[in-house]
Design a protein around this motif. Structure first.
Motif, mmCIF file in Angstrom:
data_model
loop_
_atom_site.group_PDB
_atom_site.id
_atom_site.type_symbol
_atom_site.label_atom_id
_atom_site.label_comp_id
_atom_site.label_asym_id
_atom_site.label_seq_id
_atom_site.Cartn_x
_atom_site.Cartn_y
_atom_site.Cartn_z
ATOM 1 N N LYS A 40 0.832 -1.205 0.000
ATOM 2 C CA LYS A 40 0.000 0.000 0.000
ATOM 3 C C LYS A 40 0.865 1.254 0.000
ATOM 4 O O LYS A 40 0.600 2.207 -0.736
ATOM 5 C CB LYS A 40 -0.937 0.012 1.214
ATOM 6 C CG LYS A 40 -1.891 1.181 1.215
ATOM 7 C CD LYS A 40 -2.901 1.099 2.331
ATOM 8 C CE LYS A 40 -3.885 2.256 2.238
ATOM 9 N NZ LYS A 40 -4.952 2.133 3.233
ATOM 10 N N GLU A 101 -9.096 -2.074 -0.974
ATOM 11 C CA GLU A 101 -8.624 -3.301 -0.344
ATOM 12 C C GLU A 101 -7.307 -3.775 -0.956
ATOM 13 O O GLU A 101 -7.142 -3.789 -2.164
ATOM 14 C CB GLU A 101 -9.690 -4.393 -0.508
ATOM 15 C CG GLU A 101 -9.348 -5.692 0.165
ATOM 16 C CD GLU A 101 -10.424 -6.747 0.006
ATOM 17 O OE1 GLU A 101 -10.401 -7.704 0.776
ATOM 18 O OE2 GLU A 101 -11.278 -6.611 -0.902
ATOM 19 N N LYS A 103 -4.702 -7.063 -0.843
ATOM 20 C CA LYS A 103 -4.559 -8.464 -0.441
ATOM 21 C C LYS A 103 -3.159 -8.951 -0.777
ATOM 22 O O LYS A 103 -2.806 -9.061 -1.944
ATOM 23 C CB LYS A 103 -5.581 -9.341 -1.173
ATOM 24 C CG LYS A 103 -7.000 -9.118 -0.763
ATOM 25 C CD LYS A 103 -7.915 -10.096 -1.478
ATOM 26 C CE LYS A 103 -9.360 -9.851 -1.109
ATOM 27 N NZ LYS A 103 -10.255 -10.767 -1.819
ATOM 28 N N GLU A 104 -2.405 -9.249 0.281
ATOM 29 C CA GLU A 104 -1.029 -9.712 0.102
ATOM 30 C C GLU A 104 -0.987 -11.228 0.246
ATOM 31 O O GLU A 104 -1.570 -11.791 1.165
ATOM 32 C CB GLU A 104 -0.140 -9.051 1.147
ATOM 33 C CG GLU A 104 1.322 -9.277 0.938
ATOM 34 C CD GLU A 104 2.175 -8.496 1.916
ATOM 35 O OE1 GLU A 104 3.323 -8.914 2.120
ATOM 36 O OE2 GLU A 104 1.708 -7.476 2.474
ATOM 37 N N SER A 105 -0.294 -11.879 -0.686
ATOM 38 C CA SER A 105 -0.140 -13.329 -0.657
ATOM 39 C C SER A 105 1.257 -13.680 -1.142
ATOM 40 O O SER A 105 1.501 -13.772 -2.347
ATOM 41 C CB SER A 105 -1.204 -13.997 -1.542
ATOM 42 O OG SER A 105 -1.019 -15.392 -1.563
ATOM 43 N N THR A 109 0.798 -9.236 -4.568
ATOM 44 C CA THR A 109 -0.250 -8.499 -3.891
ATOM 45 C C THR A 109 -1.188 -7.916 -4.933
ATOM 46 O O THR A 109 -0.743 -7.493 -6.000
ATOM 47 C CB THR A 109 0.344 -7.351 -3.042
ATOM 48 O OG1 THR A 109 1.141 -7.907 -2.004
ATOM 49 C CG2 THR A 109 -0.729 -6.473 -2.438
ATOM 50 N N THR A 110 -2.474 -7.910 -4.635
ATOM 51 C CA THR A 110 -3.434 -7.220 -5.490
ATOM 52 C C THR A 110 -4.065 -6.093 -4.677
ATOM 53 O O THR A 110 -4.229 -6.211 -3.458
ATOM 54 C CB THR A 110 -4.538 -8.154 -6.023
ATOM 55 O OG1 THR A 110 -5.210 -8.765 -4.922
ATOM 56 C CG2 THR A 110 -3.958 -9.223 -6.937
ATOM 57 N N LYS A 154 -7.939 -3.270 -10.566
ATOM 58 C CA LYS A 154 -7.276 -4.222 -9.679
ATOM 59 C C LYS A 154 -5.842 -4.283 -10.179
ATOM 60 O O LYS A 154 -5.593 -4.756 -11.286
ATOM 61 C CB LYS A 154 -7.937 -5.596 -9.767
ATOM 62 C CG LYS A 154 -7.331 -6.623 -8.866
ATOM 63 C CD LYS A 154 -8.112 -7.932 -9.006
ATOM 64 C CE LYS A 154 -7.569 -9.006 -8.122
ATOM 65 N NZ LYS A 154 -8.347 -10.250 -8.275
#
Length: 184
Positions: A40, A101, A103-105, A109-110, A154
């Motif tokens: 972010k 939002e 989302k980290e994976s 990340t998206t 996105k």
């Protein structure tokens, strides 16, 4: 119609060549940047740099892919070079963003991002009115109305060499250019 196509091609090649011409070894490094910056924060730093015209910093947080168009291969082809020219200043004149939002994976990340910019999606219709100008496209952009457009995207960030980088794709590039690129 041939004139319009010719002007579009001239503009596209001018932007591509000027962007490639501004590449330097320094612009491709993320030296001095902390690897502790979150995805972010990466988006915030990159987009604030863009808003403030600091394209060298913006490009440090962007991951560009090589692409092939016919016999041409564009390596590290930047949307904006490290210095803004008059055309590029018009693209980001009223740029703003809102990060949703994230989302980290792992190393991917998206993030949901709303990008608001001048609506330049119909500017090509005005190019013939400025056919006698040095650069009809620039004149059409400068004289376009100040209608704004918001694009919900996105975006993907990849962790590269310990740093998060925003993956530049066609949708993000188009949003940053006010919808102008989708027409071409």
């Amino acid at each position: 119609m041939k004139t319009k196509c010719f002007l579009v091609l001239v503009f596209v090649f001018t932007v591509l060549l000027s962007a490639c011409g501004n590449l330097s070894g320094d612009g491709n490094k993320t030296t001095g940047l902390s690897s502790k910056i979150s995805p972010k924060q990466t988006i915030q730093i990159a987009f604030e740099a863009l808003k403030n015209g600091n394209l060298k910093k913006f490009n440090q947080f962007i991951q560009y892919n090589d692409r092939r168009e016919g016999v041409f291969v564009y390596k590290d082809n930047k949307l904006f070079g490290n210095n803004l020219d008059e055309t590029e200043k018009e693209f980001i004149k009223n740029f703003s963003y809102d990060i949703g939002e994230v989302k980290e994976s792992g190393n991917v990340t998206t993030a949901q991002v709303k990008i608001t910019n001048r609506d330049l999606s119909n500017v090509e219709k005005d190019i013939p009115h400025y056919k006698d100008a040095d650069n009809p496209l620039i004149e059409a952009i400068k004289n376009s109305d100040n209608k704004m457009v918001t694009t919900n995207l996105k975006i993907t960030l990849n962790k590269t060499d310990g740093m998060w980088k925003i993956q530049m794709d066609a949708a993000l590039a188009d949003a940053l250019c006010g919808g102008l690129l989708a027409k071409w």
